[in-house]
Design a protein around this motif. Structure first.
Motif, mmCIF file in Angstrom:
data_model
loop_
_atom_site.group_PDB
_atom_site.id
_atom_site.type_symbol
_atom_site.label_atom_id
_atom_site.label_comp_id
_atom_site.label_asym_id
_atom_site.label_seq_id
_atom_site.Cartn_x
_atom_site.Cartn_y
_atom_site.Cartn_z
ATOM 1 N N TYR A 186 0.963 -1.139 -0.076
ATOM 2 C CA TYR A 186 0.034 0.507 -0.174
ATOM 3 C C TYR A 186 0.925 1.222 -0.515
ATOM 4 C CZ TYR A 186 -3.501 3.370 1.975
ATOM 5 O OH TYR A 186 -4.229 4.343 2.057
ATOM 6 N N MET A 187 2.237 1.174 0.930
ATOM 7 C CA MET A 187 2.811 2.104 0.741
ATOM 8 C C MET A 187 3.478 2.245 -0.089
ATOM 9 S SD MET A 187 4.159 4.927 2.203
ATOM 10 C CE MET A 187 5.423 6.019 1.894
ATOM 11 N N ALA A 188 3.723 1.422 -1.083
ATOM 12 C CA ALA A 188 4.518 1.793 -2.160
ATOM 13 C C ALA A 188 3.814 2.230 -3.062
ATOM 14 C CB ALA A 188 4.885 -0.042 -2.670
ATOM 15 N N SER A 189 2.740 1.664 -3.310
ATOM 16 C CA SER A 189 2.218 2.268 -3.991
ATOM 17 C C SER A 189 1.858 3.177 -3.865
ATOM 18 C CB SER A 189 0.226 1.281 -4.354
ATOM 19 O OG SER A 189 0.087 1.628 -3.197
ATOM 20 N N LEU A 190 1.595 4.270 -2.500
ATOM 21 C CA LEU A 190 1.320 6.027 -2.733
ATOM 22 C C LEU A 190 2.883 6.179 -2.789
ATOM 23 C CD1 LEU A 190 -0.150 6.219 0.960
ATOM 24 C CD2 LEU A 190 -1.385 6.662 -1.551
ATOM 25 N N VAL A 191 3.811 5.900 -3.387
ATOM 26 C CA VAL A 191 4.828 6.321 -2.970
ATOM 27 C C VAL A 191 5.049 6.427 -4.743
ATOM 28 C CG1 VAL A 191 7.461 6.351 -4.226
ATOM 29 C CG2 VAL A 191 6.046 5.839 -1.562
ATOM 30 N N GLN A 192 4.793 5.543 -5.360
ATOM 31 C CA GLN A 192 4.604 4.921 -6.956
ATOM 32 C C GLN A 192 3.964 6.402 -7.724
ATOM 33 O OE1 GLN A 192 7.555 3.633 -7.202
ATOM 34 N NE2 GLN A 192 6.241 3.806 -9.695
ATOM 35 N N LYS A 193 2.214 6.150 -6.916
ATOM 36 C CA LYS A 193 1.363 7.324 -8.050
ATOM 37 C C LYS A 193 1.656 9.671 -7.955
ATOM 38 C CE LYS A 193 -3.701 8.142 -6.535
ATOM 39 N NZ LYS A 193 -4.426 9.108 -6.607
ATOM 40 N N GLN A 194 2.327 8.880 -6.392
ATOM 41 C CA GLN A 194 2.925 10.381 -6.427
ATOM 42 C C GLN A 194 4.556 10.604 -7.769
ATOM 43 O OE1 GLN A 194 1.891 13.509 -4.588
ATOM 44 N NE2 GLN A 194 0.147 11.982 -3.792
ATOM 45 N N PHE A 195 4.651 9.973 -7.691
ATOM 46 C CA PHE A 195 5.704 9.830 -9.002
ATOM 47 C C PHE A 195 5.292 10.527 -9.923
ATOM 48 C CE2 PHE A 195 9.579 7.584 -6.288
ATOM 49 C CZ PHE A 195 9.947 8.245 -5.356
ATOM 50 N N LYS A 196 4.838 9.748 -10.517
ATOM 51 C CA LYS A 196 4.175 9.481 -11.551
ATOM 52 C C LYS A 196 3.309 10.784 -11.692
ATOM 53 C CE LYS A 196 0.878 6.719 -14.171
ATOM 54 N NZ LYS A 196 -0.866 5.506 -14.230
ATOM 55 N N TYR A 246 11.382 18.053 -5.353
ATOM 56 C CA TYR A 246 10.411 17.066 -6.041
ATOM 57 C C TYR A 246 9.835 15.246 -5.638
ATOM 58 C CZ TYR A 246 9.899 20.588 -9.289
ATOM 59 O OH TYR A 246 9.881 22.275 -10.650
ATOM 60 N N MET A 247 11.103 15.066 -5.658
ATOM 61 C CA MET A 247 10.842 13.483 -5.041
ATOM 62 C C MET A 247 10.866 13.075 -3.909
ATOM 63 S SD MET A 247 11.219 11.826 -8.258
ATOM 64 C CE MET A 247 11.528 10.642 -7.947
ATOM 65 N N ALA A 248 11.421 13.805 -2.903
ATOM 66 C CA ALA A 248 11.239 14.109 -1.387
ATOM 67 C C ALA A 248 9.997 14.299 -1.316
ATOM 68 C CB ALA A 248 12.176 14.777 -0.925
ATOM 69 N N SER A 249 9.203 15.768 -1.888
ATOM 70 C CA SER A 249 7.849 16.259 -2.029
ATOM 71 C C SER A 249 6.888 14.560 -2.058
ATOM 72 C CB SER A 249 7.574 17.327 -2.423
ATOM 73 O OG SER A 249 8.665 18.515 -2.463
ATOM 74 N N ALA A 250 7.067 14.596 -3.302
ATOM 75 C CA ALA A 250 6.666 13.097 -3.558
ATOM 76 C C ALA A 250 6.766 12.154 -3.017
ATOM 77 C CB ALA A 250 7.006 12.793 -5.174
ATOM 78 N N ILE A 251 7.647 11.619 -2.249
ATOM 79 C CA ILE A 251 7.758 10.433 -0.964
ATOM 80 C C ILE A 251 6.641 11.350 -0.172
ATOM 81 C CG2 ILE A 251 8.669 9.230 0.731
ATOM 82 C CD1 ILE A 251 10.665 9.585 -1.442
ATOM 83 N N PHE A 252 7.122 12.570 -0.020
ATOM 84 C CA PHE A 252 6.357 13.059 1.579
ATOM 85 C C PHE A 252 4.642 12.650 2.137
ATOM 86 C CE2 PHE A 252 3.506 16.694 3.099
ATOM 87 C CZ PHE A 252 3.495 16.308 4.439
ATOM 88 N N ARG A 253 4.203 12.965 0.856
ATOM 89 C CA ARG A 253 2.984 12.702 0.327
ATOM 90 C C ARG A 253 2.676 11.430 0.672
ATOM 91 N NH1 ARG A 253 3.603 16.170 -4.295
ATOM 92 N NH2 ARG A 253 3.265 18.688 -3.806
ATOM 93 N N ALA A 254 3.378 10.741 0.260
ATOM 94 C CA ALA A 254 2.341 9.336 0.525
ATOM 95 C C ALA A 254 2.815 8.932 1.681
ATOM 96 C CB ALA A 254 3.896 8.320 -0.365
ATOM 97 N N VAL A 255 4.205 9.423 2.575
ATOM 98 C CA VAL A 255 4.033 9.632 3.732
ATOM 99 C C VAL A 255 2.696 9.550 4.705
ATOM 100 C CG1 VAL A 255 5.218 9.969 5.960
ATOM 101 C CG2 VAL A 255 6.851 9.099 3.989
ATOM 102 N N ARG A 256 2.185 10.960 4.898
ATOM 103 C CA ARG A 256 1.007 11.300 4.623
ATOM 104 C C ARG A 256 -0.075 11.227 4.925
ATOM 105 N NH1 ARG A 256 -0.528 16.614 1.335
ATOM 106 N NH2 ARG A 256 -1.201 14.376 0.646
#
Ligand SMILES: [Zn+2]
Length: 369
Positions: A186-196, A246-256
């Protein structure tokens, strides 16, 4: 009479103690269900540079992204405890990294890496969870990341004879039970969604492989591969300050999002970020190569011409784009190339996943500089 009074008082006192005790345990249980601690693991470091590109080293890129990510979490979710496995250029053995997460009872472990491969054309971001590789390609990524243990003293003892380069060694990952796999995926998919969607990176998906660094972690864990240092354009992007933001912001949003879901399950209210405006939404340029009322079948028409087609819907039309970059000069130089295949191709711009005008895109970028 006095004895009777004394007894009542005693009962009353006992009730108070019981009530206090009951409330305290309830509070403790509630606190245990809250997302409290995240461990951020910047891969490699010190004598281990990780993947090496033309201009940058994996160990430096991932440290920058890790520190930025931690900064965003501290700023926007101050109640969350951020722990790093390293904050400077030092060598940390793989088994120590998971140990740090276990000792601190982390709720989430995020290991950050960048990739390398012999084919320079290959690019994109992918996020791994611990499991048995389904393809040879996934195994290769795990082999590369695990091979750093040979730099550790006495690695055969520490990892019980595990040979990072032998496919047989990876059988242990088949037998292993990963009780956190659902949350990790689930976490991995949130990260990928943000990246994309928000950074416009090519999405190589959520994958599984046997990573030693994840093996000992006793909480949901992911290993993020930001992109390939062996691809020129991608190296430039992830080695740049802006790309790392950008990449750090994306991972941040996934963590949130992960934390909100986690806390919602514990029936707790959502955390509202104080200052989300500090999180940057990436501006991206793409080249539109087709527009159609009917969906174009993959493998045909523009898909056959370009290997990185990205489709979006606008009103009733499906629009097809290629060449995603956040550099205006880069997109202009790509346009000449693309027009050799599609004469009327043109440049469009996005902020996050919202279409904006080229003029606005340039204005936003000038402000961000
Ligand atoms: Zn790595």
């Amino acid at each position: 009479m006095t004895i009777y009074l004394f007894k009542t008082r005693l009962v009353f006192f006992f009730c108070l103690v019981a009530l206090w005790f009951f409330n305290n345990t309830k509070l403790q249980a509630q606190q245990d269900m809250v997302f409290k601690t995240v461990v951020i693991d910047a891969g490699h470091g010190g004598k281990d540079p990780g993947a090496i590109g033309k201009q940058a080293k994996e160990k430096d890129i991932v440290l920058n992204v890790a520190l930025k990510l931690g900064g965003y979490i501290k700023e926007n979710m101050p109640a969350v405890n951020v722990i790093y496995t390293r904050t400077n250029d030092v060598f940390v053995p793989l088994n120590k990294r998971a140990e740090i997460a276990n000792k601190n009872k982390a709720d989430l472990f995020i290991s950050i890496h960048a990739n390398a491969i012999s084919t320079p054309k290959i690019y994109g971001a992918e996020t791994f969870v611990l499991g048995l590789h389904r393809t040879k390609e996934n195994l290769e990524v795990a082999k590369l990341e695990n091979s750093v243990i040979v730099l550790e003293e006495d690695y055969t003892t520490t990892y019980e004879g595990f040979d990072p380069n032998s496919a047989e060694s990876y059988i242990i990952f088949e037998l292993m039970q990963n009780i956190h796999i659902d949350q990790s995926i689930y976490m991995a998919s949130l990260v990928q969604k943000q990246f994309k969607e928000r950074v416009g990176r090519r999405d190589r998906g959520v994958k599984q492989a046997g990573f030693l660094v994840l093996r000992q972690a006793t909480m949901p864990s992911v290993l993020v591969e930001l992109g390939f240092l062996t691809n020129n354009t991608e190296e430039k992007f992830i080695a740049s300050e802006r790309g790392q933001t950008y990449m750090a912001s994306a991972i941040f949003r996934a963590v949130r999002d992960y934390k909100n879901e986690f806390d919602a399950k514990s029936k707790l209210t959502k955390v509202v970020e104080k200052n989300e405006s500090s999180i940057v939404d990436s501006v991206n340029y793409r080249i539109q190569v087709a527009s159609s009322k009917k969906k174009i079948q993959e493998g045909t028409m523009v898909y056959a011409l370009f290997d990185d087609i990205w489709m979006f819907q606008e009103g009733e039309r499906f629009k097809y784009t290629t060449c995603c970059t956040n550099s205006y000069s880069e997109i202009i130089s790509s346009l000449t190339e693309v027009r050799q295949k599609v004469g009327d191709a043109f440049v469009i711009a996005f902020q996050g996943n919202e279409r904006i005008s080229i003029a606005d895109a340039r204005k936003i970028q000038n402000k961000q500089k």
